[in-house]
Structures are given as C-alpha cells and as structure tokens.
Design an enzyme around this catalytic site. Sequence first.
Site, PDB file in Angstrom:
ATOM      1  N   GLY A   1      54.682  53.018   8.337  1.00  0.00           N
ATOM      2  CA  GLY A   1      54.692  54.027   9.156  1.00  0.00           C
ATOM      3  C   GLY A   1      54.676  55.212   9.096  1.00  0.00           C
TER       4      GLY A   1
ATOM      5  N   SER B   1      49.393  51.573   7.260  1.00  0.00           N
ATOM      6  CA  SER B   1      50.155  50.401   6.404  1.00  0.00           C
ATOM      7  C   SER B   1      49.784  48.725   7.325  1.00  0.00           C
ATOM      8  CB  SER B   1      51.276  50.717   6.587  1.00  0.00           C
ATOM      9  OG  SER B   1      52.349  50.086   7.157  1.00  0.00           O
TER      10      SER B   1
ATOM     11  N   LEU C   1      49.219  56.854   7.940  1.00  0.00           N
ATOM     12  CA  LEU C   1      49.137  55.835   6.829  1.00  0.00           C
ATOM     13  C   LEU C   1      48.271  54.986   6.996  1.00  0.00           C
ATOM     14  CD1 LEU C   1      50.282  58.601   4.534  1.00  0.00           C
ATOM     15  CD2 LEU C   1      48.613  59.204   5.249  1.00  0.00           C
TER      16      LEU C   1
ATOM     17  N   ASP D   1      41.503  52.209  12.168  1.00  0.00           N
ATOM     18  CA  ASP D   1      42.191  51.503  10.727  1.00  0.00           C
ATOM     19  C   ASP D   1      41.645  50.711  10.539  1.00  0.00           C
ATOM     20  OD1 ASP D   1      43.992  53.964  11.843  1.00  0.00           O
ATOM     21  OD2 ASP D   1      45.699  52.490  12.616  1.00  0.00           O
TER      22      ASP D   1
HETATM   23  P1  ADP Z   1      51.363  52.875   9.736  1.00  0.00           P
HETATM   24  O1  ADP Z   1      50.552  51.678  10.667  1.00  0.00           O
HETATM   25  O2  ADP Z   1      51.186  53.988  10.515  1.00  0.00           O
HETATM   26  O3  ADP Z   1      52.010  52.430   9.068  1.00  0.00           O
HETATM   27  P2  ADP Z   1      52.706  50.991  11.834  1.00  0.00           P
HETATM   28  O4  ADP Z   1      53.927  51.239  12.235  1.00  0.00           O
HETATM   29  O5  ADP Z   1      51.270  51.126  13.069  1.00  0.00           O
HETATM   30  O6  ADP Z   1      52.718  52.390  11.215  1.00  0.00           O
HETATM   31  O7  ADP Z   1      52.932  49.378  11.033  1.00  0.00           O
HETATM   32  C1  ADP Z   1      54.000  50.036  10.197  1.00  0.00           C
HETATM   33  C2  ADP Z   1      54.160  48.317  10.234  1.00  0.00           C
HETATM   34  O8  ADP Z   1      53.450  47.299  10.087  1.00  0.00           O
HETATM   35  C3  ADP Z   1      55.839  48.407   9.688  1.00  0.00           C
HETATM   36  O9  ADP Z   1      57.189  48.165  10.811  1.00  0.00           O
HETATM   37  C4  ADP Z   1      55.935  46.315   9.212  1.00  0.00           C
HETATM   38  O10 ADP Z   1      55.890  45.879  10.615  1.00  0.00           O
HETATM   39  C5  ADP Z   1      54.248  46.531   9.219  1.00  0.00           C
HETATM   40  N1  ADP Z   1      54.205  46.826   7.326  1.00  0.00           N
HETATM   41  C6  ADP Z   1      52.866  47.439   6.955  1.00  0.00           C
HETATM   42  N2  ADP Z   1      53.431  47.325   5.773  1.00  0.00           N
HETATM   43  C7  ADP Z   1      53.974  46.439   5.444  1.00  0.00           C
HETATM   44  C8  ADP Z   1      54.650  45.308   4.104  1.00  0.00           C
HETATM   45  N3  ADP Z   1      54.156  45.657   3.019  1.00  0.00           N
HETATM   46  N4  ADP Z   1      56.366  45.070   4.462  1.00  0.00           N
HETATM   47  C9  ADP Z   1      56.203  44.259   5.781  1.00  0.00           C
HETATM   48  N5  ADP Z   1      55.732  44.949   6.913  1.00  0.00           N
HETATM   49  C10 ADP Z   1      54.558  45.855   6.505  1.00  0.00           C
HETATM   50 MG    MG Z   2      49.521  50.877  11.582  1.00  0.00          MG
END
Ligand code: ADP
Ligand code: MG
Length: 389
Positions: free
Chosen positions: A125, A130, A128, A180
């Site tokens: 979140g 994730s 970057l 992304d």
């Molecule tokens: P970003 O991609 O910038 O980090 P996003 O809101 O697009 O932010 O994505 C974050 C979401 O991705 C989290 O709220 C979760 O649902 C999911 N997520 C990402 N990495 C993980 C992880 N390692 N374990 C569980 N959920 C994850």
């Molecule tokens: Mg994202």
Amino acid sequence: MTENSSADRAVAAFRETFGGEPAGVWAAPGRVNLIGEHTDYNAGLCLPIALPQRTYAAFRTREDGLLRMASTMGGGVVEVPLDDVAPGTPAGWSGYVAGVPWALRRAGFVVGGFDVVVHSDVPVGAGLSSSAALEGCVAAALSDVHELGLLADDAGRAILADACRAAENEIAGAPTGGLDQASSLRCKAGHALLLDFQDNSAVPVPFDLAAHGLALLVVDTRAPHALVDGQYASRRQACEEAAAILGVASLREVTDLDAALEALDDDVLRRRVRHVVTEIARVSEAITALKEEDFAWVGDLFNASHDSLRWDYEVTCPELDVTVEAARVAGALGARMTGGGFGGSAIALVRASEAEAVADAVRKAFAHHGFREPETFVVDASEGAARVD
Ligand code: ADP
Ligand code: MG
C-alpha cells in the site's frame, strides 16, 4: 532482508500452513516509475524500474482444482475452487492471487489448482506496487509448473502481465492501467523499461546511476490514502471524457496541445489533458537525456513531472509535496511523486554521497510538519519475475 531469507520465510510458512514441500519459490518485484505518471491508461509512455524488493510465492500444484492461499501478513488460509473465481470472488487480498489463474485460463492456457504462501518485501500500500508483485509471483509460478514457457521472452512476459492486470482489474476490482504488472514481469536488471501502451512494446534503457556517482532515493511517505480508488477512477474518467470531446481514441493521439486546450471549455479537463500530453513528452525527453547521460536534465524532468501532477492533475498530497520540496532544497537533482499519488511514495535523484543527507532532510521536514516518520531507502534497477528456489 536478503533474497534467500525471504524465500526461506515463504518456504517455512508453506510447510507450517500446508505441510510437505513446495515445488519451488518464484519472486516478482515491486516498481518505481521514473517518469510517465497516469499515462498508461492514456495509451502513453512510462519508464519504470523494478525494485530489489520482491514478493515470494512458495507454490505447489493441486489436482483437485482448489486454490489454497495464505500470506505471511496473516489472515489465515483462503480456499476457493478455481471454477468459482469471479469478479469480487474471492474478496480481499486473495483476489489478486486467484485472479491470475482465472485470467490465464480465459486467455486459453491450461492451468489448475494450487497451494501457495506469499511473503513480501515490498511495502504494502506504499505505491510501490505490492499488488502487481503479488500477481507476478503467482503468474511466474503458474507459467513454470504448467510449462507454459511464458517467462522465456518478453512476448511471453507481456502475456503474463496482461493476465495479472486482468486479475487486478476484474477480480480484485482495482482499475489500474497496466504499468505495475508490465514493470513486475518485463523489467531487466540495470535497465529502466520504456513502456509504450499504444503498441504494448517494452524497450530496456540502460540505467546505471552508480556508474555516474548517483543514486535513486525512495521515500515511502506512509501517508494514509483512503480516497485513492475513487480519485483514480475519476482521473481516468476525465481523460476518457476529454478524448471523446477531442474526437481521439486516447489522449496519446493529441498532437497539438494548444489546439486541444482551446477545444475544451472546462478548466479541469484542460489541466488534466495538459498533464497527460506534457507527461508523455517528458518521457521521450527523459529517454534522450538518459542516452546523453545528462542527469541534470533528468532531474529537471522529474521536477516538471511532479509540478504537473501537483497543479494540473491534482494527485499529490502534503506528504508528497513536502518530500519533494525538502529533497530539492537538500540538493537532489530532481524529485517527484511516483505511482498513483494521494500518498504512497516519492523518488529523488541524488548524488550517491548525499543520499543520506537528503533522506535526513526529508525526515526533518516530516517531523516539522507533524507527519508520521517516512521510510527511506536507495534502490537499484532490478530484474523482473523469476524462479528463485
Ligand atoms: P500497492 O500495490 O501500491 O502496494 P495496492 O492497494 O494496489 O497498493 O495493493 C495493496 C493490496 O495488495 C493489499 O491491500 C493486499 O490486498 C494486497 N497484497 C499485496 N501484497 C500482499 C501480501 N504479501 N500479502 C497479502 N496481501 C497482499
Ligand atoms: Mg497496486
């Protein structure tokens, strides 16, 4: 955390959660976009690098078509038959995972059920990416275990990226534009990637700051950004509306900015269009600047990009603006927000010897404004998704 310890963490959690051994571990990186923001959904240009931080999937196929998914972030095991995956099902984080086999199947590939445990080094979140790292490590695993061969070349990786984007857009319900996922799957170590969303091409561009005594500092502002989804969607909508008024398929096709601005009578739409069109031009300029190894010019382009995102596109926030200002004052060649905005992260192009001083200046500015302490780290251009164990 080193790569091995992260892969080991995923494997240890897999053994504990499911018993037995995974077939392997696959990893996919987060990204920072150097320049070209909010251009992907306008058929424009972006220039990301992959981060050294990655998400790791310890993975094993199942014969019964069931998906069993767990994360070291907690939340227990989510179980859903692959046949039941649909928009909104499963809800929450596992939608990003389950959407990948769903999308690959729809694209005509034969994939099946699996057990997976993910462990992420990418801050979640933080802008970057994730979410794309999570999708990417699952996509890489599926390609290998089902012998789809899609990791072997960029054309295959583009197919995986498209599947990951479909998973995020359609199953998880996040309307992101493709930057992304393309970054996580298609980037190469030591290179930035010139992505063209008009023809879906990706051209690696050498990006070795250390050789020039420079470094890229990332500042995760840790700013809360509750409004992101609605605001992001409304920016996309404004671009579509402007393109319709201008009679073009996408804002990429605007060749005469002044004429376009004259044709629009809404000031907000005008500013949105001005950002997108000038930002796409800045990516092209950045490519020239990098080829000429003119990093002062690259820094100027970072600054111009941020200012455009701040004043014309209106997607920054106080934490991002304070980061950028503090970094500039502390001697950065340039600084800008990266990712969707409204919080998340910023990047600063700095002299390697000054990285710590710039990071300190940002921390001081945050303390002065009463913001939560940011995370700062220096990154190299790293490689896209791959098997690691
Ligand atoms: P970003 O991609 O910038 O980090 P996003 O809101 O697009 O932010 O994505 C974050 C979401 O991705 C989290 O709220 C979760 O649902 C999911 N997520 C990402 N990495 C993980 C992880 N390692 N374990 C569980 N959920 C994850
Ligand atoms: Mg994202």
